[in-house]
Motif scaffolding. Structure first.
Motif, short mmCIF file in Angstrom:
data_model
loop_
_atom_site.label_atom_id
_atom_site.label_comp_id
_atom_site.label_asym_id
_atom_site.label_seq_id
_atom_site.Cartn_x
_atom_site.Cartn_y
_atom_site.Cartn_z
N LEU A 1 -1.16 18.86 34.18
CA LEU A 1 -1.84 19.56 35.27
C LEU A 1 -1.14 19.21 36.58
N LEU A 2 -0.77 20.24 37.33
CA LEU A 2 -0.04 20.04 38.58
C LEU A 2 -0.68 20.92 39.65
N GLY A 3 -0.65 20.45 40.87
CA GLY A 3 -1.20 21.23 41.98
C GLY A 3 -1.36 20.36 43.21
N PRO A 4 -1.61 20.99 44.36
CA PRO A 4 -1.77 20.22 45.60
C PRO A 4 -3.04 19.37 45.58
N SER A 5 -3.08 18.38 46.45
CA SER A 5 -4.29 17.56 46.56
C SER A 5 -5.49 18.44 46.87
N GLY A 6 -6.60 18.14 46.20
CA GLY A 6 -7.81 18.90 46.44
C GLY A 6 -7.95 20.16 45.61
N CYS A 7 -7.06 20.35 44.60
CA CYS A 7 -7.14 21.56 43.80
C CYS A 7 -8.05 21.40 42.59
N GLY A 8 -8.59 20.22 42.36
CA GLY A 8 -9.57 20.04 41.29
C GLY A 8 -9.01 19.51 39.98
N LYS A 9 -7.81 18.95 39.99
CA LYS A 9 -7.22 18.44 38.75
C LYS A 9 -8.10 17.35 38.12
N SER A 10 -8.45 16.35 38.92
CA SER A 10 -9.28 15.26 38.40
C SER A 10 -10.68 15.76 38.05
N THR A 11 -11.19 16.69 38.82
CA THR A 11 -12.51 17.24 38.53
C THR A 11 -12.52 17.93 37.18
N LEU A 12 -11.45 18.68 36.87
CA LEU A 12 -11.38 19.35 35.58
C LEU A 12 -11.39 18.33 34.44
N LEU A 13 -10.64 17.24 34.58
CA LEU A 13 -10.67 16.20 33.55
C LEU A 13 -12.08 15.66 33.37
N ARG A 14 -12.77 15.45 34.47
CA ARG A 14 -14.12 14.87 34.39
C ARG A 14 -15.13 15.84 33.79
N VAL A 15 -14.92 17.12 33.97
CA VAL A 15 -15.76 18.11 33.29
C VAL A 15 -15.55 18.02 31.79
N VAL A 16 -14.29 17.95 31.37
CA VAL A 16 -13.97 17.87 29.95
C VAL A 16 -14.55 16.59 29.35
N ALA A 17 -14.55 15.50 30.12
CA ALA A 17 -15.01 14.20 29.64
C ALA A 17 -16.53 14.03 29.73
N ASP A 18 -17.24 15.03 30.20
CA ASP A 18 -18.70 14.97 30.35
C ASP A 18 -19.13 14.00 31.44
N ILE A 19 -18.27 13.80 32.43
CA ILE A 19 -18.62 12.97 33.59
C ILE A 19 -19.20 13.84 34.69
N PHE B 1 -2.66 15.63 30.98
CA PHE B 1 -2.10 14.62 31.87
C PHE B 1 -2.02 15.18 33.29
N VAL B 2 -2.71 14.55 34.22
CA VAL B 2 -2.70 14.95 35.62
C VAL B 2 -1.60 14.20 36.35
N THR B 3 -0.84 14.92 37.18
CA THR B 3 0.22 14.29 37.96
C THR B 3 0.44 15.07 39.25
N HIS B 4 1.02 14.38 40.25
CA HIS B 4 1.48 15.04 41.47
C HIS B 4 2.99 15.23 41.45
N SER B 5 3.64 14.78 40.38
CA SER B 5 5.09 14.82 40.30
C SER B 5 5.56 16.06 39.53
N ILE B 6 6.36 16.89 40.17
CA ILE B 6 6.93 18.06 39.51
C ILE B 6 7.77 17.63 38.31
N TYR B 7 8.60 16.59 38.49
CA TYR B 7 9.50 16.16 37.42
C TYR B 7 8.73 15.58 36.24
N GLU B 8 7.67 14.84 36.51
CA GLU B 8 6.85 14.27 35.44
C GLU B 8 6.14 15.38 34.68
N ALA B 9 5.59 16.35 35.40
CA ALA B 9 4.90 17.47 34.75
C ALA B 9 5.84 18.24 33.84
#
Length: 273
Positions: free
Chosen positions: A57-75, A212-220
């Motif tokens: 998962l890639l995107g600018p800060s505040g785009c909801g990457k971590s939120t999406l993970l937490r939805v999937v995890a039932d958090i 996998f959430v990241t801010h790195s283009i190369y890692e993604a």
């Protein structure tokens, strides 16, 4: 009769039931209430992911990457839409221990050694015994390359080694879906590169589905079979980009024309998010 006909038409050849998707999100929206206004973290996110896949998962800060993970995890609970994890609700998947989670901070207990930190979920989750065939804590430390470090305390381990312990802990019990929220973001570049290759090896050996959430283009680009680009304000799907790079991947692939073109495409997409 009509219902039976529909089921027969939907069944795969030979009557074998198809394996459920690792993840199926349909129009997922998440809104939070602040003191002044409602904030939409995700809006209308739809995504299907086959078992055994590796999605970044890639995107600018505040785009909801971590939120999406937490939805999937039932958090975090979605405000609208539906989520299915391995054919179950996120709550059912969590209770069945189908989900493992690795955070940016390894969050190891400082007074417990490496193998005791890996054992921790057995003590706090109400399940004292591992499922039949599941890898033992020692096996998991071997898997992540920490043989001989079982008795080391967290302060005796490097940042990369602590994250290896966290990955081993998340894999305890054999989860079928592993969620990783920028687990290598605080590490130096050399350690991060090494763990990128190690993670691909672990993925290949376990067959675990990874998001996998990241801010790195190369890692993604290096890790993912596909890259989900999210746009911000509100968080939404910008594009799902397929990755066609040779397997097994080594860091040298980042110097190839194919990788350079992929990174350039992801960067161009990111600039429009």
């Amino acid at each position: 009769m009509a219902a039976a006909l529909d089921m027969a038409q939907d069944a795969p050849p030979g009557g074998v039931t198809a394996a459920p998707l690792a993840l199926d999100c349909r129009d997922v929206t998440v809104r939070f209430m602040s003191e002044r206004r409602a904030v939409t973290a995700l809006e209308g996110v739809s995504l299907s992911l086959e078992s055994g896949s590796f999605l970044t998962l890639l995107g600018p800060s505040g785009c909801g990457k971590s939120t999406l993970l937490r939805v999937v995890a039932d958090i975090v609970q979605p405000s609208a839409g539906s989520v299915s994890v391995l054919g179950r609700t996120p709550a059912q998947a969590r209770q069945n221990r189908d989900i493992g989670f690795v955070f940016q901070d390894a969050s190891l207990l400082p007074w417990r050694n490496a193998i005791d930190n890996v054992r921790l979920p057995l003590e706090v989750g109400g399940r004292r015994e591992l499922p039949a065939g599941a890898m033992r804590p020692q096996d998991l430390l071997d898997l992540v390359g920490l043989s001989g470090w079982e008795k080391a305390l967290p302060h005796e381990l490097s940042g990369g080694m602590r994250q290896r312990v966290a990955i081993a802990r998340a894999l305890l019990g054999g989860p079928r879906l592993l969620l990783m929220d920028e687990p290598f973001g605080a590490l130096d570049e050399i350690t991060r590169d090494r763990l990128n290759e190690e993670l691909l090896r672990i993925w290949a050996e376990t067959g675990t589905t990874i998001i996998f959430v990241t801010h790195s283009i190369y890692e993604a680009a290096f890790l993912g079979q596909k890259v989900l680009m999210l746009a911000a304000r509100p968080g939404r799907v910008r594009e799902l980009v397929a990755v066609s790079l040779p397997e097994p991947r080594r860091l040298a692939v980042r110097e190839s024309p194919e990788f350079v073109a992929l990174a350039a495409r992801l960067r161009a997409l990111l600039e429009t998010c």
